[in-house]
Scaffold this active site. Structure first.
Site, short mmCIF file in Angstrom:
data_model
loop_
_atom_site.label_atom_id
_atom_site.label_comp_id
_atom_site.label_asym_id
_atom_site.label_seq_id
_atom_site.Cartn_x
_atom_site.Cartn_y
_atom_site.Cartn_z
N GLU A 37 -5.42 6.92 -0.17
CA GLU A 37 -6.01 6.19 0.96
C GLU A 37 -5.13 6.24 2.20
O GLU A 37 -5.62 6.18 3.32
CB GLU A 37 -6.27 4.74 0.54
N HIS A 70 -18.72 -6.68 2.27
CA HIS A 70 -18.64 -5.50 1.42
C HIS A 70 -19.93 -5.19 0.69
O HIS A 70 -20.14 -4.06 0.24
CB HIS A 70 -17.50 -5.67 0.40
N ILE A 104 -3.83 -0.34 -3.50
CA ILE A 104 -4.18 -1.76 -3.58
C ILE A 104 -5.67 -1.88 -3.27
O ILE A 104 -6.10 -1.76 -2.13
CB ILE A 104 -3.38 -2.63 -2.58
N ASP A 105 -6.45 -2.07 -4.31
CA ASP A 105 -7.89 -2.27 -4.15
C ASP A 105 -8.14 -3.77 -4.09
O ASP A 105 -7.69 -4.52 -4.95
CB ASP A 105 -8.62 -1.66 -5.34
N ASP A 164 -12.46 3.94 -4.92
CA ASP A 164 -12.90 2.56 -5.18
C ASP A 164 -13.69 2.42 -6.48
O ASP A 164 -14.00 1.29 -6.89
CB ASP A 164 -13.78 2.07 -4.02
N ASP A 182 -6.25 4.36 -5.52
CA ASP A 182 -6.32 3.22 -4.60
C ASP A 182 -5.09 2.36 -4.89
O ASP A 182 -5.03 1.66 -5.90
CB ASP A 182 -7.60 2.41 -4.80
N SER A 236 -12.06 -6.43 -5.74
CA SER A 236 -11.52 -5.19 -6.31
C SER A 236 -12.25 -4.71 -7.56
O SER A 236 -13.26 -5.27 -8.00
CB SER A 236 -10.02 -5.35 -6.62
N LYS A 272 -13.68 -6.31 -11.19
CA LYS A 272 -15.05 -6.56 -11.67
C LYS A 272 -15.40 -5.60 -12.80
O LYS A 272 -16.01 -5.99 -13.80
CB LYS A 272 -16.04 -6.44 -10.51
N ASP A 329 0.83 -1.21 0.00
CA ASP A 329 0.00 0.00 0.00
C ASP A 329 0.86 1.26 0.00
O ASP A 329 0.66 2.16 -0.81
CB ASP A 329 -0.89 0.04 1.25
N ARG A 360 -23.49 -4.33 -6.48
CA ARG A 360 -22.90 -4.02 -5.17
C ARG A 360 -23.97 -3.31 -4.35
O ARG A 360 -24.08 -2.08 -4.34
CB ARG A 360 -21.65 -3.15 -5.33
N THR A 405 -7.82 -5.66 -0.78
CA THR A 405 -6.70 -6.05 0.09
C THR A 405 -6.73 -7.53 0.47
O THR A 405 -5.69 -8.19 0.53
CB THR A 405 -6.69 -5.20 1.37
#
Length: 352
Positions: free
Chosen positions: A70, A232, A136-137, A286, A134, A256, A259, A47, A273, A139
């Protein structure tokens, strides 16, 4: 119009993706988690290293631009050993990717790393040039050696203009995972969405593969992407929506913004989502890069009521949930969502 920004974003995201891929593979091999944040989500060396690499390059190329990032450097300043590990990884990738050192700004000290990380403190807004990052989306996918993404978007006066996503572990073909993996996805307003191998030399957009969503499938033949983690999004509510729409295919579960990438190149037609908390608001980092990737590939992204996402609101989107889909399916999905939770979400709490 944004050719210089596209090139810089591609190079920086690729470098950060090479670094995070190496760390992810090492962590997965020894099944060790990361460092704990106050919200219990793991933070890793990756990160900090990825954020510093990308922000440092943005600030040197576009010194007046702001960045919404972030992370901040407080943890590194308290832990010299961790800070040295971050710098060690950065120096490794600068050597591995040295062909691009002339285009990207180098980091040579812990102080430089911390300064770069803290360059991501922008609060966002409707005025000016603001990058959403981001590092690292996804994690948990990162820690499992599964799907994660490095995501970067340029927002100008509240509108996303450029998006670049690096997906080191995304298969070339979700239906045939033996073909290889690793994709770099790029979109620019009015130019389209494009895809190329993350681990090969970056090509100009006109020489890479233009990708488009599949806008011809019906609900009985379409494919759906959902997140892996049930914390999530509301998988139960998503299941009711799929049942109401008579969707027959099994969902592809990916961590992440991978998608968004899968939809944009035609691997699936719907991304659901639905919120787990009526008060939760999504972070702009995100979704910003994925948002323009879908739009430029011919799809639609909205909140669960069909409203466009507002990336000028600050660090958060003032909306609930995400629905991304092909143009021929999107409106029917929104109708199905409202039929279950109400036009204004008055029944949403029943399902979360």
């Amino acid at each position: 119009m944004f050719s210089r920004e596209v090139k810089l974003a591609q190079l920086a995201v690729k470098r950060a993706s090479l670094l995070t891929k190496r760390i992810s593979d090492e962590i997965a091999a020894r099944t060790v988690g990361g460092i704990s944040k106050s919200d219990d989500s793991p933070v890793t060396v990756g990160d900090f290293a990825a954020q510093s690499i990308i922000i440092n390059s943005i600030k040197k190329a576009f010194p007046n631009d702001e960045v919404v990032g972030e992370e901040d450097s407080a943890m590194l300043k308290k832990d010299p050993k961790l800070a040295e590990k971050v710098l060690e990884e950065i120096k490794w990738v600068q050597e591995q990717d040295k062909a691009n050192n002339g285009s990207l700004s180098l980091l040579n000290s812990v102080d430089e790393v911390c300064d770069a990380i803290d360059g991501g403190s922008s609060e966002g807004g409707r005025q000016g040039r603001i990058w959403a990052l981001d590092p690292i989306d996804g994690t948990k996918g990162f820690l499992r050696g599964d799907q994660f993404a490095v995501c970067l978007a340029l927002i100008v006066d509240g509108v996303v203009k450029v998006g670049v996503i690096g997906c080191p572990n995304l298969p070339f073909d979700l239906q045939n995972k033996s073909k290889g993996k690793g994709g770099l996805f790029t979109a620019a307003e009015g130019v389209g969405s494009y895809y190329q191998n993350l681990f090969e030399e970056i090509l100009p957009l006109e020489s890479s593969k233009r990708i488009t969503m599949n806008n011809s499938l019906s609900f009985d033949t379409c494919r759906v992407c959902e997140g892996v983690e049930k914390g999530h999004s509301s998988h139960g509510l998503q299941g009711l929506i799929k049942e109401k729409l008579q969707i027959k295919s099994k969902s592809a579960n990916l961590d992440s913004q991978a998608k968004y990438c899968a939809l944009s190149r035609g691997d699936a037609e719907i991304y659901l989502r639905l919120p787990k908390d009526v008060n939760y608001r999504e972070k702009i980092w995100d979704h910003a890069a994925g948002n323009i990737l879908i739009k430029e590939s011919g799809g639609i992204v909205s909140d669960i009521y069909g409203n466009q996402l507002d990336f000028g609101n600050g660090r958060e989107l003032n909306s609930q949930g995400i629905i991304a889909a092909s143009k021929n399916l999107h409106s029917d999905i929104i109708t199905a969502v409202k039929s279950i939770i109400g036009d204004r979400g008055q029944d949403l709490e029943k399902y979360i």
